[in-house]
Design a protein around this motif. Structure first.
Motif, PDB file in Angstrom:
ATOM      1  N   SER A   1       0.986  -1.294  -0.050  1.00 39.45           N
ATOM      2  CA  SER A   1      -0.126   0.038   0.018  1.00 39.45           C
ATOM      3  C   SER A   1       0.886   1.433  -0.161  1.00 39.45           C
ATOM      4  O   SER A   1       1.818   1.209   0.728  1.00 39.45           O
TER       5      SER A   1
ATOM      6  N   ASP B   1      -5.504  -7.303   7.568  1.00 37.97           N
ATOM      7  CA  ASP B   1      -7.094  -7.113   7.654  1.00 37.97           C
ATOM      8  C   ASP B   1      -7.760  -6.544   8.694  1.00 37.97           C
ATOM      9  O   ASP B   1      -7.710  -7.010   9.677  1.00 37.97           O
TER      10      ASP B   1
ATOM     11  N   TRP C   1     -11.139  -3.055   5.850  1.00 43.76           N
ATOM     12  CA  TRP C   1     -10.474  -2.581   4.768  1.00 43.76           C
ATOM     13  C   TRP C   1      -9.026  -3.400   4.997  1.00 43.76           C
ATOM     14  O   TRP C   1      -8.863  -4.033   5.999  1.00 43.76           O
TER      15      TRP C   1
ATOM     16  N   HIS D   1     -16.785   0.532   7.567  1.00 44.98           N
ATOM     17  CA  HIS D   1     -15.979   1.132   6.474  1.00 44.98           C
ATOM     18  C   HIS D   1     -16.625   1.097   5.071  1.00 44.98           C
ATOM     19  O   HIS D   1     -16.389   0.107   4.231  1.00 44.98           O
TER      20      HIS D   1
ATOM     21  N   TYR E   1     -13.589  -1.918  -2.857  1.00 44.76           N
ATOM     22  CA  TYR E   1     -12.437  -1.800  -3.673  1.00 44.76           C
ATOM     23  C   TYR E   1     -12.253  -3.044  -4.558  1.00 44.76           C
ATOM     24  O   TYR E   1     -12.948  -4.147  -4.231  1.00 44.76           O
TER      25      TYR E   1
ATOM     26  N   ARG F   1      -5.884  -4.880  -1.768  1.00 43.86           N
ATOM     27  CA  ARG F   1      -5.895  -3.817  -0.815  1.00 43.86           C
ATOM     28  C   ARG F   1      -7.053  -2.759  -0.990  1.00 43.86           C
ATOM     29  O   ARG F   1      -7.611  -2.717  -1.883  1.00 43.86           O
ATOM     30  N   SER F   2      -7.176  -1.934   0.111  1.00 47.33           N
ATOM     31  CA  SER F   2      -8.078  -0.790   0.054  1.00 47.33           C
ATOM     32  C   SER F   2      -7.407   0.261   0.016  1.00 47.33           C
ATOM     33  O   SER F   2      -6.618   0.899   0.673  1.00 47.33           O
TER      34      SER F   2
ATOM     35  N   ARG G   1      -7.307   3.926  -0.370  1.00 48.11           N
ATOM     36  CA  ARG G   1      -8.515   4.849  -0.124  1.00 48.11           C
ATOM     37  C   ARG G   1      -8.954   5.858  -0.993  1.00 48.11           C
ATOM     38  O   ARG G   1      -9.917   6.175  -1.010  1.00 48.11           O
TER      39      ARG G   1
ATOM     40  N   PRO H   1     -11.617   3.841  -4.205  1.00 48.82           N
ATOM     41  CA  PRO H   1     -12.702   3.020  -4.141  1.00 48.82           C
ATOM     42  C   PRO H   1     -13.758   3.026  -5.248  1.00 48.82           C
ATOM     43  O   PRO H   1     -13.812   3.980  -5.969  1.00 48.82           O
TER      44      PRO H   1
ATOM     45  N   SER I   1     -18.187   4.335  -2.380  1.00 52.75           N
ATOM     46  CA  SER I   1     -18.229   4.697  -1.215  1.00 52.75           C
ATOM     47  C   SER I   1     -19.409   5.500  -0.688  1.00 52.75           C
ATOM     48  O   SER I   1     -20.125   6.327  -1.472  1.00 52.75           O
TER      49      SER I   1
ATOM     50  N   GLN J   1     -10.247  -7.681  -1.062  1.00 53.89           N
ATOM     51  CA  GLN J   1     -11.128  -6.827  -1.352  1.00 53.89           C
ATOM     52  C   GLN J   1     -11.989  -6.776  -2.435  1.00 53.89           C
ATOM     53  O   GLN J   1     -13.355  -6.371  -2.270  1.00 53.89           O
TER      54      GLN J   1
ATOM     55  N   THR K   1     -16.319  -6.937  -2.254  1.00 56.06           N
ATOM     56  CA  THR K   1     -16.918  -6.395  -3.135  1.00 56.06           C
ATOM     57  C   THR K   1     -18.053  -7.377  -3.624  1.00 56.06           C
ATOM     58  O   THR K   1     -19.240  -6.914  -3.986  1.00 56.06           O
TER      59      THR K   1
END
Lengths: 255, 323
Positions: free
Chosen positions: A70, A129, A134, B84, B88, B92-93, B95, B98, B101, B267, B271
């Protein structure tokens, strides 16, 4: 005739709404009752047993590449402990910090940060996680918890490893967490002192935080000051094995 | 009316129950369930009604367990999502990226607004998504509003308890139903479409759109759209919701890393889980609509006690509609 139909439709909709609200209120009432959350919570034991049954003890969490990391690893929970003792240690870059390992062990011991860094280390790029939903990926470096345990030699009666932390909540209760030996001896279970090749910053739990890659983020205690080996969790905190566990979250956070 | 129509009325002697075809047990019912005896035809011009035993006990049980589980799973799931409220793709998220959201923003005057963003398009959804009123009428930051979540106010730990408990009930119920359907041949006899069903799909779609629903003998079995809908839920949505739920578990990801590969990351799985949840909601909505327009009480009773009545074709009198 048409008006009658509309009246009937409106009546049906209103009735459905009323029934729905009553059911919703019922669910809220059950959630606040003494007995019902306990029944719901029984699923946790089933989940833990089944997951442990079908998961090889050393099954590894997926490890990623540098490119998968990330760009920003979010900070969460406490990000700067409101604790004078901790702040003194932080000011000195934790040179005076010592990790105590005690409880049901043959040889209680203390480790300084530099001593921990001299122990065998493991580096892993893993996914974090959060219970909120998220995920973030980072590279962690630390000493496998098993290295420490092998040095202090747990007594046969020891069943859990408890992490006592420096970060208090508004009421002054310090964070704490606990894991069992299946997880404590897992190769990816680390006391991490670095993230993404940098010294672990305060926001991420300096000087060390736990990495427990097969469970959710709240298990991975930050700001660890003391490790205690115990045979049960009743006498610690609210008795449920962790800070968030005492607020109703599951002790087994594998899902 | 011709004599041949009268001949289609079932004889009152019940055949051997092992002998019944298509789960139909003709008119042996009155001796077992004397309370709601069907009108006995007094002459050849009266409407001919035949009772069948439509749903077996395991099917009915499984159905009502689903009725309990689905709303709880959807609503506790939305509670969890609210912790949250963004979706995504991938592992990963990120931010800033997205695909959906439910945001809360404050205008310059300090007014709270709910903004829903889907694939980069933003909509003001104040009152519904992003910001909505609590039971006291106060507007708050909130993904989905209080009246669609369990518990109603923000309480992630309790939402998870509801969700993970009823997930077990739902999954075990689904597995038992699957096993029963296989062994009792409910699956191949009633649920999986026959080739001839599939050939009639165009006509079935047209008939449904025109509200011309199967009557008489045709109503005794599932039509092709029903078969496709039910098998789609049992073999499509059901496994998908389970597997994507499992993929969100860091523990199960270690045991079955293939799950992450299958769904393209945790992620993405989250979804897909969300989308499949709304596919279930859509299925239930259409299902309830069809139940209502094809004979509400007849359908409801057949799922409650098994009895379903069929108006014989050919007796197309004004009083044919008995529901």
């Amino acid at each position: 005739m048409i008006k009658k139909r509309i009246d009937r439709r409106r009546f049906m909709i209103r009735s459905a709404q009323a029934v729905g609200l009553m059911l919703l209120a019922g669910c809220d009432k059950l959630s606040r009752s003494e007995w019902f959350p306990g029944i719901l919570g029984s699923a946790e034991g089933l989940t833990r047993r089944v997951q442990r049954l079908i998961t090889p003890r050393k099954a590894m969490a997926r490890e990623y590449t540098e490119a998968d990391r990330s760009a920003v690893f979010p900070t969460n929970g406490n990000i700067d402990p409101n604790n004078p003792d901790y702040q003194v240690l932080a000011k000195n870059n934790f040179a005076d910090w010592k990790l105590t390992v005690s409880g049901l062990v043959e040889r209680p011991a203390e480790f300084s940060l530099s001593e921990l860094r001299r122990l065998p280390s493991r580096t892993q790029i893993t996914r974090h996680d959060c219970v909120e939903g998220w995920s973030a990926i980072a590279k962690w470096k630390g000493v496998p918890l098993s290295e420490l345990l092998n040095r202090v030699r747990p007594l046969p009666s020891a069943r859990y490893v408890v992490f006592h932390c420096a970060d208090p909540d508004e009421s002054g209760q310090n964070y704490y967490e606990s894991i069992d030996f299946d997880d404590a001896y897992h190769p990816q279970t680390l006391l991490a002192y670095a993230i993404n090749d940098q010294v672990l910053p305060i926001a991420h739990g300096a000087p060390i935080r736990l990495r427990l890659e097969r469970q959710l983020g709240y298990k991975m205690a930050k700001y660890i000051m003391r490790i205690e080996l115990v045979d049960n969790l009743v006498a610690i905190g609210g008795g449920n094995g962790g800070y968030w566990e005492d607020q109703g979250y599951e002790w087994y956070a594998g899902i | 009316m011709s004599d041949s129509n009268d001949n289609r009325i079932e004889p009152s002697e019940a055949p051997e129950s092992e002998n019944r075809s298509e789960e139909i047990r003709p008119s042996a019912i009155p001796s077992e369930l004397p309370v709601t005896e069907p009108p006995v035809p007094t002459d050849s011009h009266a409407p001919a009604v035949r009772w069948i035993y439509r749903h077996t006990v395991p099917v009915r049980l499984a159905h009502w367990v689903n009725v309990l589980c689905l709303p709880i799973l959807v609503m506790s799931g939305l509670q969890i999502f609210n912790a949250h409220p963004a979706l995504y793709l991938g592992e990963r998220s990120d931010r800033d990226r997205p695909i959906l959201s439910l945001d809360t923003v404050f205008s310059d005057s300090g007014e709270i607004r709910g903004i829903t963003a889907v694939f980069g398009y933003s909509f003001d959804t104040t009152g519904w998504l992003g910001a909505s009123r609590d039971s006291a009428g106060q507007i708050h930051r909130r993904g989905f509003p209080t009246w669609v979540t369990i518990p109603s106010h923000q309480w992630l730990a309790m939402g998870r308890r509801w969700h993970l408990f009823f997930a077990w009930v739902f999954v075990l119920n689904g597995l038992l139903f699957g096993l029963y359907s296989l062994l009792s041949r409910h699956l191949d006899r009633d649920l999986i479409p026959f080739p001839k069903d599939l050939r009639g799909i165009g006509r079935a779609v047209r008939d449904h759109l025109l509200f011309r629903h199967p009557k008489g003998e045709e109503a005794a079995r599932y039509n092709v759209l029903q078969k496709l809908a039910y098998t789609g839920v049992v073999f499509g949505l059901g496994p998908l919701i389970l597997l994507t739920g499992m993929t969100m578990s860091p523990g199960l990801d270690a045991a079955f890393p293939g799950l992450l590969t299958l769904f393209g990351g945790r992620q993405s799985a989250r979804t897909i889980h969300f989308v499949v949840c709304f596919a279930f909601v859509g299925f239930v909505a259409i299902h309830l609509f069809m139940v209502a327009v094809t004979g509400l009480w007849n359908n409801f009773r057949s799922m409650l006690i098994g009895r379903y009545h069929i108006a014989e074709l050919g007796v197309d009198h004004h009083d044919q509609e008995t529901n």
